[in-house]
Design a protein around this motif. Structure first.
Motif, PDB file in Angstrom:
ATOM      1  N   CYS A 218      58.696 -41.032  38.776  1.00  0.00           N
ATOM      2  CA  CYS A 218      57.923 -39.971  38.132  1.00  0.00           C
ATOM      3  C   CYS A 218      58.513 -38.600  38.467  1.00  0.00           C
ATOM      4  O   CYS A 218      59.291 -38.441  39.416  1.00  0.00           O
ATOM      5  N   LEU A 219      58.116 -37.596  37.706  1.00  0.00           N
ATOM      6  CA  LEU A 219      58.715 -36.262  37.828  1.00  0.00           C
ATOM      7  C   LEU A 219      58.419 -35.636  39.185  1.00  0.00           C
ATOM      8  O   LEU A 219      59.297 -34.976  39.767  1.00  0.00           O
ATOM      9  N   LEU A 220      57.210 -35.816  39.714  1.00  0.00           N
ATOM     10  CA  LEU A 220      56.884 -35.213  41.009  1.00  0.00           C
ATOM     11  C   LEU A 220      57.770 -35.784  42.107  1.00  0.00           C
ATOM     12  O   LEU A 220      58.250 -35.044  42.975  1.00  0.00           O
ATOM     13  N   HIS A 221      58.020 -37.066  42.074  1.00  0.00           N
ATOM     14  CA  HIS A 221      58.906 -37.671  43.071  1.00  0.00           C
ATOM     15  C   HIS A 221      60.322 -37.144  42.915  1.00  0.00           C
ATOM     16  O   HIS A 221      61.014 -36.892  43.911  1.00  0.00           O
ATOM     17  N   GLN A 222      60.781 -36.940  41.679  1.00  0.00           N
ATOM     18  CA  GLN A 222      62.116 -36.381  41.463  1.00  0.00           C
ATOM     19  C   GLN A 222      62.219 -34.966  42.008  1.00  0.00           C
ATOM     20  O   GLN A 222      63.235 -34.597  42.614  1.00  0.00           O
ATOM     21  N   LYS A 223      61.178 -34.164  41.800  1.00  0.00           N
ATOM     22  CA  LYS A 223      61.197 -32.787  42.311  1.00  0.00           C
ATOM     23  C   LYS A 223      61.298 -32.761  43.832  1.00  0.00           C
ATOM     24  O   LYS A 223      62.035 -31.945  44.405  1.00  0.00           O
ATOM     25  N   LEU A 224      60.565 -33.650  44.487  1.00  0.00           N
ATOM     26  CA  LEU A 224      60.621 -33.684  45.943  1.00  0.00           C
ATOM     27  C   LEU A 224      61.948 -34.244  46.432  1.00  0.00           C
ATOM     28  O   LEU A 224      62.444 -33.834  47.489  1.00  0.00           O
ATOM     29  N   GLN A 225      62.531 -35.181  45.691  1.00  0.00           N
ATOM     30  CA  GLN A 225      63.879 -35.633  46.034  1.00  0.00           C
ATOM     31  C   GLN A 225      64.870 -34.487  45.940  1.00  0.00           C
ATOM     32  O   GLN A 225      65.752 -34.330  46.800  1.00  0.00           O
ATOM     33  N   LEU A 226      64.751 -33.681  44.894  1.00  0.00           N
ATOM     34  CA  LEU A 226      65.655 -32.539  44.726  1.00  0.00           C
ATOM     35  C   LEU A 226      65.440 -31.510  45.831  1.00  0.00           C
ATOM     36  O   LEU A 226      66.401 -30.908  46.328  1.00  0.00           O
ATOM     37  N   LEU A 227      64.197 -31.297  46.233  1.00  0.00           N
ATOM     38  CA  LEU A 227      63.923 -30.369  47.331  1.00  0.00           C
ATOM     39  C   LEU A 227      64.557 -30.866  48.627  1.00  0.00           C
ATOM     40  O   LEU A 227      65.126 -30.068  49.395  1.00  0.00           O
ATOM     41  N   ASN A 228      64.483 -32.169  48.871  1.00  0.00           N
ATOM     42  CA  ASN A 228      65.145 -32.720  50.059  1.00  0.00           C
ATOM     43  C   ASN A 228      66.664 -32.564  49.978  1.00  0.00           C
ATOM     44  O   ASN A 228      67.329 -32.354  51.003  1.00  0.00           O
TER      45      ASN A 228
END
Length: 545
Positions: A218-228
């Motif tokens: 999902c998009l929220l998980h992708q955003k947090l992956q990108l933040l990491n």
């Protein structure tokens, strides 16, 4: 997540009551019992009702921070305040709760600290050293269905089970159910503040799958992956800056290639290692350069890039701009290759970078694709300068990307936040329904928008929860018996226990009178409830001469 707890109608059929006897049709005195479980129409189940309340937020287009009155302050923050004052974080709240912090934020949300702190520790377990609620060490997303059959709502892109997105979404749904939109907004605000703190302090976000953004989540998980990824790049950059040495940037020249034979402006820079025994066209050894990693992107960023490509048009200028945008990474690698291999030609680069476009026959030559007129590789090679990756303009600006992610999350509308949370909420609900005995379907969704996908999934989950509740109630009332079959003494006792020891008042009585005479069966049926319904079927023999 709470599950089930519906109200069922108990339909009891009493048979073999002697005719012409005086009786009140007392169910307890009936010689034969048969039971059928019937659910009321439009019944509400706890799980579906919880998710339904979040679905209703999809129609709310107001900023979520408006609920807390923070939209204006968050949008017009003084840059000096961002430097001199740290945001609210778990550590700051802990100090405030313990009485050690002198500075407290003016903002006070509707959730008390006694309730908020355990929830934040549940979402960010690494903020406390008690070792509880630790995330699984290996977070992986199951994309393929197992051999036991189809999984419920498997077409909804979610995140790994029990990861941060999973916990955040379920917690937000329960808070919204308990305290309304203000509780959800408060949790979201604290969540973003903690992300801001972790970015500034270079602390990775826990409970997120390793690697670049996975478009199958999902998009929220992708955003947090990108933040990491941004946090990781920053940490690596600090390490490289601290431990920088000339050996990292200059590769020792091999024998016969003394640095004194090359002018200072033509010395190799940014070499990683030699590529076997391969040589350049001029006979010098071919070295693999240090290159920049490609910029990771989430699915919404990829969609924006695709839309921009389409809007550019089809003229020559648009085609040139499109090729330049797509070849940014290629140009960076070419410049790094030229810096590591002075005097290299395009054929040398293609041999290393794209072996399928290199013909090794007859001494080697470029493939047909590279010889086409207007090839962007040729144009990029002509403009590429010998610049090592360490001195190039960064393809991925982690600072800019991190700030964009935080702004993206902070500026979401109510519907936008609901759309970010719903995938994990639905999949968590599907998992709970499966654990309760619900059976997955083979439904597949394609070519529809996110909201329509959610609506289909919620409806499928409702039907699954309904059937699972029916099976649970059936096992509780009938045990191993079947509906419509006569109950023995033990089964009758189980029914009484399930009903609290006393059967409820009779809602409907039905009488069936059958008479078989020499002519044919005669039948009359009467139903007594709030009204009376009488149906008869009579047969008369008529002889026609």
């Amino acid at each position: 997540m709470d599950f089930g707890k519906p109200r069922l109608g108990l339909w009891m059929t009493v048979t073999r009551v002697p005719f012409l006897c005086q009786t009140d049709i007392d169910p307890l005195m009936a010689p034969t019992w048969t039971l059928t479980l019937k659910m009321r129409e439009n019944i509400n189940f706890q799980l579906s009702e919880l998710i339904g309340k979040v679905m209703e937020l999809l129609d709310n287009s107001y900023l979520l921070m408006d609920t807390l009155g923070l939209s204006k302050s968050l949008g017009l923050v003084n840059p000096l305040n961002k430097i001199t004052e740290a945001p609210i974080t778990i550590s700051k709240l802990v100090k405030a709760a313990m009485g050690h912090g002198r500075h407290t934020s003016e903002f006070k949300g509707p959730i008390s600290d006694e309730l908020l702190m355990p929830l934040l520790y549940y979402i960010f377990p690494d903020a406390v050293e008690d070792g509880t609620h630790i995330y699984p060490p290996d977070l992986k997303m199951e994309f393929k269905q197992d051999g036991n059959g189809s999984k419920l709502c498997s077409y909804v892109k979610s995140s790994p089970e029990d990861c941060l997105v999973w916990r955040l979404s379920v917690t937000a749904a329960k808070l919204h159910d308990a305290g309304g939109l203000s509780y959800l907004a408060h949790l979201w605000y604290e969540f973003i503040q903690e992300l801001q703190y972790r970015w500034e302090m270079q602390i990775p976000v826990p409970g997120i799958a390793e690697g670049t953004p996975n478009a199958r989540t999902c998009l929220l998980h992708q955003k947090l992956q990108l933040l990491n990824c941004c946090i990781k790049r920053t940490i690596e950059g600090n390490v490289n800056t601290t431990g920088h040495s000339s050996e990292e940037e200059f590769f020792d020249c091999s024998e016969g290639e003394g640095a004194e034979e090359q002018p200072p402006w033509d010395r190799p820079v940014g070499r990683l290692h030699r590529l076997g025994e391969a040589t350049l066209k001029n006979g010098a050894p071919l070295y693999v350069p240090r290159t920049q990693d490609p910029a990771p992107k989430t699915e919404d960023q990829l969609e924006e890039d695709a839309e921009l490509m389409v809007r550019l048009g089809d003229d020559a200028k648009a085609s040139e701009l499109r090729a330049r945008m797509m070849s940014a990474s290629l140009l960076s690698d070419m410049e790094a290759f030229k810096a590591a291999n002075p005097g290299a030609e395009l054929c040398d680069f293609v041999r290393w970078y794209s072996p399928r476009d290199w013909k090794s026959d007859d001494g080697g030559a470029l493939g047909e694709r590279m010889l086409l007129p207007g090839n962007p590789w040729v144009e990029a090679w002509n403009v590429a300068r010998p610049v090592p990756a360490s001195r190039q303009r960064r393809l991925f600006d982690e600072t800019r990307e991190a700030e964009q992610i935080l702004h993206f999350l902070r500026s979401r509308t109510v519907s936008g936040v609901a759309e970010l949370l719903l995938p994990a909420i639905i999949r968590a609900g599907a998992l709970r329904a499966t654990q309760e005995g619900a059976i997955g379907s083979s439904a597949s969704v394609g070519g529809v928008d996110a909201r329509r996908t959610f609506e289909i999934a919620v409806r499928e989950l409702y039907e699954a929860e309904k059937e699972a509740c029916r099976m649970l109630c059936r096992r509780k009332v009938l045990g191993g018996g079947e509906e419509g079959q006569a109950l023995d003494a033990a089964e009758r006792a189980r029914v009484l226990r399930a009903a609290g020891g006393v059967l409820p008042a009779v809602a409907r009585r039905e009488f069936t009178l059958r008479v078989r005479d020499a002519t044919a069966p005669q039948l009359m049926r009467a139903a007594l409830a709030d009204d009376i319904t009488i149906v008869g079927a009579f047969t008369e023999r008529i002889v026609c001469l």
